[in-house]
Write an enzyme that holds these catalytic residues in place. Structure first.
Site, short mmCIF file in Angstrom:
data_model
loop_
_atom_site.label_atom_id
_atom_site.label_comp_id
_atom_site.label_asym_id
_atom_site.label_seq_id
_atom_site.Cartn_x
_atom_site.Cartn_y
_atom_site.Cartn_z
N HIS A 148 -24.27 16.13 -8.52
CA HIS A 148 -23.26 17.02 -9.15
C HIS A 148 -21.90 16.34 -9.01
O HIS A 148 -21.31 16.32 -7.93
CB HIS A 148 -23.24 18.38 -8.47
CG HIS A 148 -22.28 19.35 -9.08
ND1 HIS A 148 -22.60 20.66 -9.36
CD2 HIS A 148 -20.99 19.21 -9.48
CE1 HIS A 148 -21.56 21.28 -9.88
NE2 HIS A 148 -20.55 20.42 -9.97
N ASP B 298 -19.92 17.58 -5.97
CA ASP B 298 -18.94 18.36 -6.73
C ASP B 298 -17.55 17.76 -6.58
O ASP B 298 -16.55 18.48 -6.65
CB ASP B 298 -18.96 19.83 -6.34
CG ASP B 298 -18.33 20.73 -7.40
OD1 ASP B 298 -18.07 20.23 -8.52
OD2 ASP B 298 -18.09 21.91 -7.10
N LYS C 163 -26.22 22.55 -18.22
CA LYS C 163 -25.37 23.24 -17.25
C LYS C 163 -24.99 24.63 -17.73
O LYS C 163 -24.46 24.78 -18.84
CB LYS C 163 -24.11 22.39 -17.05
CG LYS C 163 -23.12 22.99 -16.11
CD LYS C 163 -23.55 22.81 -14.67
CE LYS C 163 -22.75 23.73 -13.78
NZ LYS C 163 -22.46 23.13 -12.50
N HIS D 87 -24.00 23.65 -5.84
CA HIS D 87 -23.00 23.88 -4.79
C HIS D 87 -23.11 25.25 -4.13
O HIS D 87 -22.19 26.07 -4.20
CB HIS D 87 -21.57 23.67 -5.30
CG HIS D 87 -21.22 24.35 -6.59
ND1 HIS D 87 -21.45 25.67 -6.83
CD2 HIS D 87 -20.66 23.86 -7.73
CE1 HIS D 87 -21.03 25.97 -8.05
NE2 HIS D 87 -20.55 24.90 -8.61
N HIS E 274 -17.98 15.33 -11.07
CA HIS E 274 -17.02 15.41 -12.19
C HIS E 274 -16.33 14.06 -12.32
O HIS E 274 -15.62 13.63 -11.40
CB HIS E 274 -15.99 16.51 -11.92
CG HIS E 274 -16.62 17.86 -11.84
ND1 HIS E 274 -16.80 18.68 -12.93
CD2 HIS E 274 -17.17 18.52 -10.79
CE1 HIS E 274 -17.42 19.79 -12.56
NE2 HIS E 274 -17.66 19.72 -11.26
N LEU E 275 -16.51 13.43 -13.45
CA LEU E 275 -15.88 12.12 -13.68
C LEU E 275 -14.70 12.20 -14.63
O LEU E 275 -13.94 11.24 -14.74
CB LEU E 275 -16.90 11.13 -14.25
CG LEU E 275 -17.92 10.55 -13.26
CD1 LEU E 275 -18.94 9.68 -13.99
CD2 LEU E 275 -17.22 9.75 -12.17
N ARG E 276 -14.56 13.33 -15.36
CA ARG E 276 -13.47 13.48 -16.33
C ARG E 276 -13.56 12.41 -17.42
O ARG E 276 -14.62 11.88 -17.69
CB ARG E 276 -12.09 13.46 -15.65
CG ARG E 276 -11.95 14.27 -14.38
CD ARG E 276 -12.23 15.73 -14.53
NE ARG E 276 -11.80 16.47 -13.33
CZ ARG E 276 -12.28 17.66 -13.01
NH1 ARG E 276 -13.21 18.26 -13.75
NH2 ARG E 276 -11.83 18.28 -11.93
N LEU F 86 -13.95 25.88 -6.14
CA LEU F 86 -14.85 26.97 -6.51
C LEU F 86 -16.29 26.47 -6.50
O LEU F 86 -16.53 25.37 -7.01
CB LEU F 86 -14.49 27.51 -7.90
CG LEU F 86 -13.15 28.26 -7.94
CD1 LEU F 86 -12.77 28.58 -9.38
CD2 LEU F 86 -13.24 29.55 -7.11
N ASN G 236 -18.01 19.52 -18.14
CA ASN G 236 -16.88 20.44 -18.37
C ASN G 236 -15.60 19.70 -18.73
O ASN G 236 -14.56 19.91 -18.12
CB ASN G 236 -16.68 21.38 -17.18
CG ASN G 236 -16.29 20.67 -15.88
OD1 ASN G 236 -16.65 19.51 -15.68
ND2 ASN G 236 -15.56 21.35 -15.02
N HIS H 199 -23.93 27.22 -12.22
CA HIS H 199 -22.77 27.62 -11.42
C HIS H 199 -22.97 29.10 -11.11
O HIS H 199 -22.79 29.95 -11.97
CB HIS H 199 -21.45 27.38 -12.16
CG HIS H 199 -20.27 27.80 -11.33
ND1 HIS H 199 -19.44 26.91 -10.71
CD2 HIS H 199 -19.82 29.04 -10.98
CE1 HIS H 199 -18.52 27.56 -10.01
NE2 HIS H 199 -18.72 28.87 -10.17
#
Ligand code: OTD
Ligand code: ZN
Ligand code: ZN
Length: 346
Positions: free
Chosen positions: A13, A247, A99, A174, A15-17, A219, A41, A136
């Protein structure tokens, strides 16, 4: 034990943007991890197979020299997602999970799902083809206290969805509560759960006592101490259903350190050192390989990495930069608040 060698870990899990942030944070993950489940996301979100292919190409372009990292792509489930597009993206090998964000639950989740009946067709197709749904797990009802949102989600959303869709393979992303641990343990092997590094280290006091700490705000928000202890017991247990999903969620400092700060802890840089510390504290170093390297691939039906990562405990504390300077701005690295003596030998 002062030295431990694991199959190269994966992050289930992450986030690489995109753009300058992607280029800035990607080396922090590729240094230690072989693969990662890349969250969709972005703004706008990665919804279709074509969008996931294009995003994967951008990640590959941003890869540091010599890195062999394999980004595992996900699709962001919307109420208009086409089951046939999901099936084609999975069949091609491009997409490894879908997701589910309840609309409004976390960063960039406004395109998520409001009416779960509208995604029934996609979920049924996923159950048929064995494609995991990453969830999530928080309700967004303003009447539900933020510290209760995970427990309420499990009972009122997750369990009903799973009952209505037999065979659907689900990852509780998470988890932050004993309720999440207990639910995962009570179910069969079509249910897995990721646990972050930071939720093994902080409880809600760390965020709020002695001044508000924006870099500990994420979160789902960290809960009471007994929940953290349940997460530590689960992560270090070696049980196949629990695996690492950091995360790691970078935001530039001005967006964290302000009147309405973004949620997310950035742990890509020091996760492996921190995990070695936590597992040693629990007397469970021997289970670190299960959590970080073996249980995830088993759930996702992928091979365990053949390459290895060695961690070594030395007399001098590990150091890492306080901030990663990205082209988008500085990103503060998660500070555990105690010295850590485990180093990854890169
Ligand atoms: N939580 N921040 C973000 C995502 C996650 O719920 C998550 O997966 C983010 O910034 O994308 C966060 O605190
Ligand atoms: Zn989430
Ligand atoms: Zn996330």
């Amino acid at each position: 034990m002062t030295r431990i060698t694991l199959p190269r870990p994966d992050d289930w899990h992450l986030h690489l943007r995109d753009g300058a942030m992607l280029s800035g944070v990607l080396p922090e993950t590729t240094r230690h991890f072989a693969r990662a489940i890349v969250m969709p996301n972005l703004v706008p979100p990665v919804v279709t197979g074509a969008e996931a292919a294009a995003y994967r190409d951008r990640i590959l372009v941003a890869m540091p020299e010599g890195a062999t990292f394999d980004p595992l792509m996900t699709l962001y489930l919307t109420e208009t997602t086409d089951p046939a597009d999901v099936a084609a993206a999975a069949a091609s090998g491009l997409v490894k999970a879908v997701k589910l964000y309840p609309a409004g639950a976390t960063t960039n989740s406004h395109s998520g799902v409001r009416d779960f009946d509208k995604v029934r067709g996609v979920l049924e197709k996923m159950a048929e083809i064995g494609l995991p749904l990453c969830v999530h797990g928080e309700v967004v009802d303003p009447a539900v206290d933020i510290f209760d949102r995970e427990a309420v989600f499990i009972e009122t959303v997750l369990d009903p969805i799973r009952r209505a869709t037999p065979g659907l393979r689900v990852v509780m992303e998470h988890i932050t509560t004993k309720d999440g641990v207990d639910y995962a343990r009570s179910q069969g092997d079509d249910l897995g759960a990721t646990i972050t590094t930071h939720h093994l280290i902080i409880n809600r006091n760390h965020i709020l006592v002695g001044g508000i700490k924006p870099h500990y705000y994420c979160l789902p928000v960290a809960k009471r101490e007994h929940h953290r202890l349940a997460l530590r017991a689960a992560a270090t247990s070696g049980e196949a259903r629990f695996f690492l999903g950091t995360d790691s969620a970078p935001h530039v400092d001005p967006l964290k350190e302000c009147a309405c700060g973004c949620a997310g802890c950035f742990t890509a840089t020091n996760t492996m050192s921190l995990l070695a510390h936590v597992f040693e504290e629990e007397g469970k170093l021997a289970n670190l390989a299960a959590f970080a390297s073996e249980n995830g691939p088993r759930f996702y039906r992928l091979p365990v990495n053949k390459e290895t990562l060695t961690l070594e405990k030395t007399a001098s504390a590990a150091t890492w930069p306080a901030k990663i300077e990205t082209g988008a701005g500085p990103v503060t690295v998660f500070d555990p608040g105690f010295p850590v003596f485990w180093h990854a030998i890169d």
